[in-house]
Motif scaffolding. Structure first.
Motif, PDB file in Angstrom:
ATOM      1  N   TRP A  45       8.455 -15.293   3.505  1.00  0.00           N
ATOM      2  CA  TRP A  45       7.413 -14.301   3.314  1.00  0.00           C
ATOM      3  C   TRP A  45       6.174 -14.957   2.712  1.00  0.00           C
ATOM      4  O   TRP A  45       6.273 -15.899   1.921  1.00  0.00           O
ATOM      5  CB  TRP A  45       7.932 -13.188   2.409  1.00  0.00           C
ATOM      6  N   GLN A  46       5.008 -14.453   3.082  1.00  0.00           N
ATOM      7  CA  GLN A  46       3.756 -15.083   2.668  1.00  0.00           C
ATOM      8  C   GLN A  46       3.592 -15.118   1.153  1.00  0.00           C
ATOM      9  O   GLN A  46       2.943 -16.015   0.610  1.00  0.00           O
ATOM     10  CB  GLN A  46       2.579 -14.346   3.317  1.00  0.00           C
ATOM     11  N   GLU A  47       4.191 -14.181   0.440  1.00  0.00           N
ATOM     12  CA  GLU A  47       4.049 -14.136  -1.009  1.00  0.00           C
ATOM     13  C   GLU A  47       5.268 -14.676  -1.744  1.00  0.00           C
ATOM     14  O   GLU A  47       5.372 -14.513  -2.971  1.00  0.00           O
ATOM     15  CB  GLU A  47       3.749 -12.698  -1.449  1.00  0.00           C
ATOM     16  N   SER A  48       6.178 -15.352  -1.032  1.00  0.00           N
ATOM     17  CA  SER A  48       7.403 -15.822  -1.678  1.00  0.00           C
ATOM     18  C   SER A  48       7.154 -16.921  -2.700  1.00  0.00           C
ATOM     19  O   SER A  48       8.003 -17.169  -3.555  1.00  0.00           O
ATOM     20  CB  SER A  48       8.413 -16.301  -0.622  1.00  0.00           C
ATOM     21  N   GLY A  49       6.021 -17.584  -2.626  1.00  0.00           N
ATOM     22  CA  GLY A  49       5.657 -18.553  -3.642  1.00  0.00           C
ATOM     23  C   GLY A  49       4.821 -17.954  -4.749  1.00  0.00           C
ATOM     24  O   GLY A  49       4.381 -18.671  -5.648  1.00  0.00           O
ATOM     25  N   ARG A  50       4.592 -16.653  -4.687  1.00  0.00           N
ATOM     26  CA  ARG A  50       3.765 -15.950  -5.680  1.00  0.00           C
ATOM     27  C   ARG A  50       4.631 -15.271  -6.731  1.00  0.00           C
ATOM     28  O   ARG A  50       4.660 -15.660  -7.876  1.00  0.00           O
ATOM     29  CB  ARG A  50       2.880 -14.926  -4.964  1.00  0.00           C
ATOM     30  N   ASP A  51       5.340 -14.226  -6.338  1.00  0.00           N
ATOM     31  CA  ASP A  51       6.321 -13.562  -7.198  1.00  0.00           C
ATOM     32  C   ASP A  51       7.122 -12.602  -6.333  1.00  0.00           C
ATOM     33  O   ASP A  51       6.707 -12.226  -5.239  1.00  0.00           O
ATOM     34  CB  ASP A  51       5.670 -12.831  -8.379  1.00  0.00           C
ATOM     35  N   GLN A  52       8.270 -12.199  -6.835  1.00  0.00           N
ATOM     36  CA  GLN A  52       9.176 -11.409  -6.012  1.00  0.00           C
ATOM     37  C   GLN A  52       8.818  -9.928  -5.968  1.00  0.00           C
ATOM     38  O   GLN A  52       9.149  -9.231  -5.009  1.00  0.00           O
ATOM     39  CB  GLN A  52      10.615 -11.610  -6.493  1.00  0.00           C
ATOM     40  N   GLY A  53       8.143  -9.414  -7.004  1.00  0.00           N
ATOM     41  CA  GLY A  53       7.741  -8.012  -6.966  1.00  0.00           C
ATOM     42  C   GLY A  53       6.784  -7.722  -5.837  1.00  0.00           C
ATOM     43  O   GLY A  53       6.887  -6.688  -5.168  1.00  0.00           O
ATOM     44  N   HIS A  54       5.842  -8.633  -5.590  1.00  0.00           N
ATOM     45  CA  HIS A  54       4.916  -8.430  -4.488  1.00  0.00           C
ATOM     46  C   HIS A  54       5.585  -8.656  -3.134  1.00  0.00           C
ATOM     47  O   HIS A  54       5.162  -8.096  -2.124  1.00  0.00           O
ATOM     48  CB  HIS A  54       3.697  -9.341  -4.642  1.00  0.00           C
ATOM     49  N   CYS A  55       6.630  -9.488  -3.108  1.00  0.00           N
ATOM     50  CA  CYS A  55       7.374  -9.663  -1.851  1.00  0.00           C
ATOM     51  C   CYS A  55       8.052  -8.366  -1.443  1.00  0.00           C
ATOM     52  O   CYS A  55       7.971  -7.951  -0.280  1.00  0.00           O
ATOM     53  CB  CYS A  55       8.419 -10.771  -2.007  1.00  0.00           C
ATOM     54  N   THR A  56       8.735  -7.720  -2.394  1.00  0.00           N
ATOM     55  CA  THR A  56       9.406  -6.467  -2.047  1.00  0.00           C
ATOM     56  C   THR A  56       8.391  -5.378  -1.724  1.00  0.00           C
ATOM     57  O   THR A  56       8.637  -4.535  -0.856  1.00  0.00           O
ATOM     58  CB  THR A  56      10.347  -6.011  -3.171  1.00  0.00           C
ATOM     59  N   LEU A  57       7.242  -5.394  -2.392  1.00  0.00           N
ATOM     60  CA  LEU A  57       6.180  -4.454  -2.036  1.00  0.00           C
ATOM     61  C   LEU A  57       5.771  -4.648  -0.583  1.00  0.00           C
ATOM     62  O   LEU A  57       5.622  -3.687   0.177  1.00  0.00           O
ATOM     63  CB  LEU A  57       4.974  -4.649  -2.949  1.00  0.00           C
ATOM     64  N   GLY A  58       5.590  -5.912  -0.181  1.00  0.00           N
ATOM     65  CA  GLY A  58       5.191  -6.191   1.192  1.00  0.00           C
ATOM     66  C   GLY A  58       6.213  -5.716   2.210  1.00  0.00           C
ATOM     67  O   GLY A  58       5.857  -5.183   3.263  1.00  0.00           O
ATOM     68  N   ILE A  59       7.495  -5.911   1.907  1.00  0.00           N
ATOM     69  CA  ILE A  59       8.538  -5.427   2.824  1.00  0.00           C
ATOM     70  C   ILE A  59       8.469  -3.912   2.946  1.00  0.00           C
ATOM     71  O   ILE A  59       8.591  -3.344   4.040  1.00  0.00           O
ATOM     72  CB  ILE A  59       9.930  -5.876   2.343  1.00  0.00           C
ATOM     73  N   GLY A  60       8.253  -3.229   1.825  1.00  0.00           N
ATOM     74  CA  GLY A  60       8.155  -1.775   1.878  1.00  0.00           C
ATOM     75  C   GLY A  60       6.978  -1.303   2.708  1.00  0.00           C
ATOM     76  O   GLY A  60       7.099  -0.377   3.514  1.00  0.00           O
ATOM     77  N   LEU A  61       5.829  -1.940   2.528  1.00  0.00           N
ATOM     78  CA  LEU A  61       4.635  -1.549   3.286  1.00  0.00           C
ATOM     79  C   LEU A  61       4.798  -1.846   4.772  1.00  0.00           C
ATOM     80  O   LEU A  61       4.463  -1.023   5.627  1.00  0.00           O
ATOM     81  CB  LEU A  61       3.417  -2.280   2.732  1.00  0.00           C
ATOM     82  N   ALA A  62       5.296  -3.045   5.082  1.00  0.00           N
ATOM     83  CA  ALA A  62       5.470  -3.408   6.488  1.00  0.00           C
ATOM     84  C   ALA A  62       6.559  -2.567   7.145  1.00  0.00           C
ATOM     85  O   ALA A  62       6.455  -2.210   8.323  1.00  0.00           O
ATOM     86  CB  ALA A  62       5.803  -4.891   6.608  1.00  0.00           C
ATOM     87  N   GLY A  63       7.615  -2.246   6.398  1.00  0.00           N
ATOM     88  CA  GLY A  63       8.670  -1.403   6.952  1.00  0.00           C
ATOM     89  C   GLY A  63       8.158  -0.028   7.317  1.00  0.00           C
ATOM     90  O   GLY A  63       8.505   0.527   8.371  1.00  0.00           O
ATOM     91  N   ALA A  64       7.308   0.545   6.456  1.00  0.00           N
ATOM     92  CA  ALA A  64       6.723   1.849   6.763  1.00  0.00           C
ATOM     93  C   ALA A  64       5.841   1.762   8.007  1.00  0.00           C
ATOM     94  O   ALA A  64       5.864   2.653   8.867  1.00  0.00           O
ATOM     95  CB  ALA A  64       5.916   2.351   5.570  1.00  0.00           C
ATOM     96  N   PHE A  65       5.069   0.699   8.114  1.00  0.00           N
ATOM     97  CA  PHE A  65       4.211   0.512   9.284  1.00  0.00           C
ATOM     98  C   PHE A  65       5.047   0.455  10.561  1.00  0.00           C
ATOM     99  O   PHE A  65       4.732   1.120  11.558  1.00  0.00           O
ATOM    100  CB  PHE A  65       3.412  -0.778   9.115  1.00  0.00           C
ATOM    101  N   CYS A  66       6.116  -0.332  10.534  1.00  0.00           N
ATOM    102  CA  CYS A  66       6.967  -0.466  11.720  1.00  0.00           C
ATOM    103  C   CYS A  66       7.606   0.861  12.099  1.00  0.00           C
ATOM    104  O   CYS A  66       7.688   1.209  13.291  1.00  0.00           O
ATOM    105  CB  CYS A  66       8.046  -1.514  11.464  1.00  0.00           C
ATOM    106  N   GLU A  67       8.067   1.618  11.107  1.00  0.00           N
ATOM    107  CA  GLU A  67       8.721   2.891  11.400  1.00  0.00           C
ATOM    108  C   GLU A  67       7.745   3.898  11.981  1.00  0.00           C
ATOM    109  O   GLU A  67       8.071   4.625  12.941  1.00  0.00           O
ATOM    110  CB  GLU A  67       9.378   3.448  10.134  1.00  0.00           C
ATOM    111  N   MET A  68       6.545   3.959  11.433  1.00  0.00           N
ATOM    112  CA  MET A  68       5.553   4.895  11.965  1.00  0.00           C
ATOM    113  C   MET A  68       5.190   4.541  13.401  1.00  0.00           C
ATOM    114  O   MET A  68       5.068   5.424  14.259  1.00  0.00           O
ATOM    115  CB  MET A  68       4.316   4.911  11.063  1.00  0.00           C
ATOM    116  N   ALA A  69       5.019   3.250  13.668  1.00  0.00           N
ATOM    117  CA  ALA A  69       4.709   2.840  15.039  1.00  0.00           C
ATOM    118  C   ALA A  69       5.872   3.145  15.977  1.00  0.00           C
ATOM    119  O   ALA A  69       5.674   3.586  17.117  1.00  0.00           O
ATOM    120  CB  ALA A  69       4.368   1.348  15.066  1.00  0.00           C
ATOM    121  N   TRP A  70       7.096   2.902  15.524  1.00  0.00           N
ATOM    122  CA  TRP A  70       8.282   3.182  16.339  1.00  0.00           C
ATOM    123  C   TRP A  70       8.323   4.645  16.749  1.00  0.00           C
ATOM    124  O   TRP A  70       8.637   4.972  17.906  1.00  0.00           O
ATOM    125  CB  TRP A  70       9.540   2.816  15.558  1.00  0.00           C
ATOM    126  N   ASN A  71       8.004   5.529  15.822  1.00  0.00           N
ATOM    127  CA  ASN A  71       8.051   6.958  16.124  1.00  0.00           C
ATOM    128  C   ASN A  71       6.957   7.398  17.087  1.00  0.00           C
ATOM    129  O   ASN A  71       7.004   8.510  17.617  1.00  0.00           O
ATOM    130  CB  ASN A  71       7.980   7.770  14.826  1.00  0.00           C
TER     131      ASN A  71
END
Length: 753
Positions: free
Chosen positions: A316-342
């Motif tokens: 993940w692009q932020e994996s060298g930054r910190d893990q809290g922002h990594c999980t935030l990114g997964i949550g945001l991208a997951g929502a984007f993918c689900e909305m597009a899927w629908n």
């Protein structure tokens, strides 16, 4: 309570280090046509490394990211685009995170007291924000950032209330919750006129904009919401939220393109996509999809999952930054993918499930093994405007965020693709709540859980990359599989009589070192469980010898098309005044006069290549620093190129996947000669890259870890033209251009002379 995220401290006026190669930076604003997306800007601004803040920034900035303007208007001086013309494909409503079929599933499961849906429902109904009796607290101006008057928590709490009340209505059918949800939506849409603050205003417009649109998308089906009130809410989304999000994608707050981490882009495109659906604006919706696929910032699909390790662990692009922002990114991208899927768009599957690779990497990074230690994951150095991240960040490691159910249930329970680490995260977070921090809407256990598939589906996504005479295989596993076997054949379609590996459990990769040079092999993978074996995966081919992938002879002498002699690709196009001329030893060549003439090659030319060779005859009329023999890429974000003369005064091959950062090069000893025909070639075998001039190796690099396939499907493949629009055009003639999948040896290069 969390403290608000602060702006980092990089001034837009900072001067870039003059010692750094200017290849590493966007040279002014690029045209949208050249990039296929938003332009690069100069300067700084935005979020940098630091301890985890509430949403996307950092509680303490580091050198490299500057405060943007102290305040910002709701419009950002960027108007919403004109409404789209009538379209053949209408939007699905409700059709963001949840469809009507999803709500029906929730109702049935909760009514049947089925788990884990009931636990998810109880988590929702026990949350303080889902209760009757609350009163909206609308604001005319929402302020987010370390500035006076910050009040954004008041906003996101009311957004969460509107969403949770909407869920309670859809599942229980109790209209009291619908009426209160509508009250929240109406009072905010009749009051809010601006979002202000420092650069964090973009986070507010993005994250809360997406969430608010989701609440409204649910409630649009309620007969008690007056059409005029719904129209006013849509207008608020178009005039307050959309312009801020659009502005950020276009100019990134006036910063250098890699200054902002992935989550900034992702919250922005999530809001844009959601607004497009809510407002029935196909143009806005498409803006978000196009950015994810081809955008220049760190949150676009290929940049967010920065590197694909064998076995599809996607760093993940932020994996060298910190893990809290990594999980935030997964949550945001997951929502984007689900909305597009629908809405019928499979972003989940983009680039062979690249998002799942990122989710698995972040999930594994934050899980402990049986001994209580964090799992180890591979890591490659990432360099961007924020600096160099050379190891996995341990800040916030073990971070828990309720965002995993949507990812797990899509891949595992819709498609049958195994999600081992994402599944563990979902299990440990079950039932998901909203996290009480405004970062995500939450309650995915109720809203996203699906019944598991019962059949053992075959493995998918098998790739076979040839690197230094070895075949590196990776694949996606099957839900319910206990292990995997790799089988090989010498003819297409089998029989696959040779089992080269069995009992593979984790990670799903295998390197076959038993092949014979000069042979071509065909591989499949089967999944195994207690009930037997799955059907084999689709076949992957690997040739342990160089194979000609494209050959442009340039013998046409008329028209503006150059045929690929292999027949694999469509014809290339002579553009910008490129003209036919006499060749070296053939019927013709192409003359590029240095005034914008170039040859446009088909897209995706080297998409599947690991080891490769590129060779061409070149007659350079005059040298210009940074002109190109070839440049394959997708704008400046990702490219591989050969220049006759670099700023060091030498012929150079270079490859980069982040706007010139992390660039790997093979340097010659001098520029290409002028005034005569010269043969130039580049090869990669494993990690050994070699540059040849007239059949003689003039440079090499044994640490070339970047291969063409890591660039994704390059959309701008040029001869004689750069990805950078300000670079000079090539003044030369070209003949006999060849691309091979596989590395030619010295004798084979000499045979081309």
């Amino acid at each position: 309570m969390h403290q608000p995220a602060s702006e980092d401290n990089n001034s837009p006026d900072n001067t870039l280090d003059n010692s750094l190669d200017r290849r590493m930076f966007c040279m002014g604003a690029m045209s949208l046509a050249a990039l296929g997306t938003a332009a690069c800007g100069g300067g700084g601004g935005g979020s940098g490394a630091g301890s985890v803040g509430l949403l996307g920034g950092a509680t303490q900035g580091t050198a490299g990211a500057a405060p943007g303007p102290a305040t910002g208007s709701g419009s950002e001086d960027v108007p919403a685009p004109a409404p789209s013309p009538a379209r053949a494909k209408p939007f699905v409503h409700p059709g963001l995170l949840h469809t009507e079929a999803d709500f029906e599933r929730m109702r049935l499961k909760v009514a049947a007291n089925a788990q884990p849906w009931l636990a998810g429902w109880n988590a929702l109904t026990s949350n303080g924000r889902s209760q009757l009796g609350a009163t909206p607290r609308p604001l005319a101006t929402v302020i987010r950032g370390d500035v006076p008057g910050q009040n954004f928590a008041q906003f996101y709490i009311d957004v969460a209330r509107a969403y949770q009340l909407a869920l309670r209505w859809k599942v229980s059918q109790d209209t009291r919750y619908a009426d209160l949800a509508i009250r929240f939506l109406n009072e905010w849409s009749s009051t809010l006129t601006a979002i202000e603050g420092n650069a964090d205003r973009f986070l507010a417009a993005g994250i809360y904009g997406q969430q608010f649109a989701n609440a409204a998308e649910i409630m649009r089906t309620y007969p008690g919401w007056a059409a005029s009130d719904f129209a006013r809410f849509q207008n608020m989304m178009l005039t307050v939220f959309y312009p801020l999000n659009h502005s950020f994608l276009v100019n990134h707050n006036g910063s250098e393109i890699t200054n902002y981490w992935a989550n900034w882009d992702q919250c922005t495109i999530g809001a844009i996509l959601a607004i497009g659906v809510l407002c029935d604006r196909r143009d806005i919706y498409d803006e978000a999809l196009n950015y994810y696929r081809s955008g220049a910032g760190n949150g676009a699909g290929l940049q967010a999952v920065y590197h694909m390790h064998p076995g599809y662990l996607g760093q993940w692009q932020e994996s060298g930054r910190d893990q809290g922002h990594c999980t935030l990114g997964i949550g945001l991208a997951g929502a984007f993918c689900e909305m597009a899927w629908n809405q019928g768009d499979d972003i989940y599957g983009y680039e062979n499930n690249r998002f799942l690779a990122g989710a698995e990497y972040v999930a594994k990074s934050n899980l402990r093994d049986g001994a209580g230690d964090f799992y180890t994951v591979p890591f490659v150095t990432n360099v961007n405007r924020q600096g160099t991240q050379s190891v996995l960040a341990t800040g916030g490691q073990g971070h828990r965020r309720g965002i995993w159910e949507s990812v797990h249930n899509h891949y595992a329970n819709r498609l049958g693709i195994a999600t081992p680490y994402t599944a563990l995260q979902a299990e440990q977070m079950r039932p998901e709540t909203d996290g009480n921090n405004g970062d995500q809407l939450g309650f995915g256990t109720l809203t996203f859980t699906r019944d598991p598939l019962t059949a053992l589906v075959r493995p998918s996504g098998l790739t076979a990359r040839v690197r230094a005479s070895q075949v590196e295989l990776s694949w996606w596993g099957s839900t319910g599989a206990l292990s995997y076997s790799v089988r090989r054949a010498s003819t297409a379609g089998g029989p696959y009589s040779t089992t080269v590996a069995s009992g593979i459990t984790d990670t799903l990769t295998f390197t076959d070192t038993t092949g014979v040079a000069g042979e071509v092999y065909y591989y499949v993978v089967v999944a195994v469980n207690a009930g037997g074996e799955s059907e084999p995966s689709a076949e992957a081919r690997a040739a342990l010898k160089p194979e000609l992938l494209m050959h442009l002879r340039f013998d046409e002498a008329q028209g503006n098309s150059a045929a690929d002699a292999t027949g694999r690709f469509a014809a290339s196009e002579l553009a910008g005044g490129a003209a036919w001329t006499a060749g070296r030893n053939s019927a013709g060549a192409v003359a590029l006069g240095g005034t914008g003439a170039y040859i446009n090659l088909p897209t995706g030319l080297v998409k599947d290549a690991a080891d490769f060779s590129i060779a061409c005859w070149v007659y350079v009329d005059s040298l210009s620093t940074w002109s190109r023999v070839f440049d394959f890429g997708s704008g400046t974000r990702r490219y591989m190129m050969l220049t006759p003369r670099s700023n060091a005064g030498t012929v150079r091959y270079a490859i980069s996947r982040v706007h010139g950062y992390n660039e790997q090069v093979i340097e010659g000893a001098s520029p290409l000669p002028t005034g005569r025909w010269v043969h130039v070639a580049v090869t990669l075998a494993g990690t050994l890259g070699t540059l040849y001039v007239d059949g003689v190796a003039v440079g090499s690099n044994a640490q070339m870890t970047l291969a063409p396939f890591e660039l994704g499907e390059t959309t701008q493949n040029f001869l004689g033209r750069s990805q950078y629009p300000n670079d000079p055009a090539l003044r030369a003639q070209l003949d006999d251009f060849r691309v091979y999948q596989g590395a030619l040896g010295t004798a084979e290069i000499a045979a081309l002379l």
